[in-house]
Scaffold this active site. Structure first.
Site, short mmCIF file in Angstrom:
data_model
loop_
_atom_site.label_atom_id
_atom_site.label_comp_id
_atom_site.label_asym_id
_atom_site.label_seq_id
_atom_site.Cartn_x
_atom_site.Cartn_y
_atom_site.Cartn_z
N ASP A 211 -45.39 3.92 -23.61
CA ASP A 211 -44.50 4.87 -22.93
C ASP A 211 -44.95 5.10 -21.50
O ASP A 211 -45.78 5.97 -21.25
CB ASP A 211 -44.49 6.18 -23.72
N GLU B 268 -40.57 10.92 -14.93
CA GLU B 268 -39.86 11.18 -16.17
C GLU B 268 -40.61 12.16 -17.05
O GLU B 268 -40.00 12.99 -17.73
CB GLU B 268 -39.63 9.86 -16.92
N GLU B 269 -41.93 12.09 -17.03
CA GLU B 269 -42.72 12.95 -17.90
C GLU B 269 -42.77 14.41 -17.42
O GLU B 269 -43.31 15.27 -18.12
CB GLU B 269 -44.15 12.40 -18.03
N ASP C 267 -44.71 6.69 -14.64
CA ASP C 267 -45.63 7.82 -14.82
C ASP C 267 -45.92 8.01 -16.31
O ASP C 267 -45.18 7.53 -17.17
CB ASP C 267 -45.06 9.10 -14.21
#
Length: 456
Positions: free
Chosen positions: A129, A160-161, A98
């Protein structure tokens, strides 16, 4: 540094050559992943996150992994495994598919979801990223052509974001499929172009919202100003107490230690941060201590009338969001209690102050010693031709501590593909293609080195 002699120079060069030959295909697959706008925030199309998970799963299946897509109430994560030689160690490879929102499109020089090369860098949201982290794992698998020197498990997260909210549930339900002797978490950065790094500390964080009330309704600023405090001025005075006159965080009870000595001066900080000429640094102690091991308090948002719409009114209430970065070994609950006490003790003019915890995350500090770390440092040196440095990161990656708690006997290796000019999360995020190749080579060499270690 003396490299542990488990691989010959011919073996090392063969792997480096193989990775070099693979890079055109690896880059093409990275660009295809980058074109998928897999923003995990609720306000974006979550079908794209599912599409990204499926594309990641197909890349791994093509390398012979047994793959599944799992979701425990959150965004889809990709898990897979492939067995290596009997008795060989098991390595878990982590990345996330993500990405952050692109932000204002006018701030980008090119379309954020159309990867574009300029001056040896690949620009695009997620190009670094962390879809480059995904592809570094794929490249390492490809480099061994189906003859892996060790067993590999892989976990590519899909949220994760947005703070990895379902990760504890995934680790609880599927953790047995992720057990490993070493865990490579590819979501950090290197020290500089040409100098690799192993991240050994990360700051923790808490995020809090403070609301100040001084009146039960807004009133005329001319008729009541001078006797009645407005909430916005009161809030500004309260926020100013978070720092002393030198710019150090003034909240009592927070941990702070000195960071390791590395060559990092004010000129480099100014260049990497974009600090305007004339703006002074804040805080005391070494720059790296201020960035890595001392607390930092930042006001990241304020709710107040817009300047163009403001009337002559004493505002009854105002609120702000505070981001507090913590020493790597600080308990976030202790820091939260300290922040609450501070804001209550320093409330100006008897104002009503309410504080709400928005988010918290542990830091991380590795005891980066032992044979796995020796082999990791040697793999970096093999790929870059220079020894790596141990670094801290001022930012927070809470999932690292989650893995450390779930797998206490595993060696945690926090690595990454980024460099100081990557601008992850910002406009014109980019990947240095030369560093990317070296990262892919280092991971392929790490697998080879771990597989060649003597077995007890």
């Amino acid at each position: 540094m003396t490299s542990p002699d488990v691989l010959s120079q011919d073996q090392i060069q063969t792997i480096r050559d193989r990775v070099r030959d693979l890079m055109p295909g690896v880059r093409a697959d990275l660009e295809a992943l980058t074109r998928i706008p897999s923003v995990s925030l609720d306000s974006f199309d979550q079908a794209q996150v599912q599409r990204s998970a499926e594309a990641t799963a197909e890349l791994l299946r093509a390398e012979g992994l047994d793959v599944e897509i799992v979701s425990e109430g959150g965004r889809p994560a990709v898990m897979g495994h492939v067995a290596g030689p009997e008795g060989s160690p098991t390595v878990l490879l982590y990345a996330h598919h993500d990405v952050q929102p692109p932000g204002a499109l006018e701030d980008w020089d090119t379309d954020p979801f159309e990867p574009t090369e300029r001056d040896g860098r690949l620009y695009g949201r997620g190009a670094a990223d962390d879809k480059a982290g995904v592809m570094a794992h794929v490249a390492a698998l490809r480099a061994h052509s189906g003859e892996l020197p060790c067993s590999v498990r892989i976990f590519v997260e899909g949220e994760e974001e947005i703070a990895s909210e379902s990760l504890p549930r995934i680790l609880s339900e599927h953790g047995d499929k992720l057990e490993a002797d070493a865990i490579v978490l590819a979501d950090s950065l290197n020290w500089a172009i040409g100098t690799p790094a192993l991240t050994t500390t990360l700051r923790g964080s808490i995020r809090a919202v403070v609301t100040v009330r001084t009146l039960d309704h807004g009133v005329h600023s001319g008729m009541f100003g001078g006797a009645c405090p407005d909430a916005l001025t009161t809030l500004a005075r309260l926020l100013a107490t978070l720092h002393d006159d030198q710019g150090d965080v003034a909240i009592e009870g927070l941990k702070a230690t000195d960071a390791p000595e590395l060559d990092y001066d004010e000129a480099r900080l100014r260049e990497e941060s974009g600090l305007l000429p004339g703006t002074e640094l804040i805080g005391t102690g070494s720059i790296l201590s201020r960035l890595w091991t001392k607390p930092a308090a930042v006001v990241i948002g304020i709710d107040a009338p817009a300047v163009d719409e403001a009337g002559n009114v004493l505002n009854a209430s105002a609120r702000a969001k505070i981001n507090l970065r913590l020493h790597p070994q600080e308990d976030p609950q202790d820091a939260w209690a300290a922040l609450q006490r501070h804001l209550a003790d320093y409330a100006p003019w008897g104002a009503t102050v309410e504080v709400e915890l928005d988010e918290q995350g542990w830091g991380f500090a590795a005891d980066a010693q032992g044979p796995v770390y020796d082999q990791a440092r040697a793999a970096f040196a093999d790929a870059w031709g220079t020894d790596p440095v141990d670094v801290g990161i001022g930012g927070s990656i809470p999932f690292v501590q989650a893995f450390a708690e779930r797998f206490p006997d595993a060696a945690i290796l926090v690595t990454g593909v980024e460099d100081p000019d990557t601008r992850a999360h910002g406009a014109n995020e980019s990947l240095h293609l030369g560093e990317f190749e070296r990262t892919c080579a280092a991971e392929a060499l790490l697998l080879a080195r771990l597989g060649a270690m003597p077995r007890g």
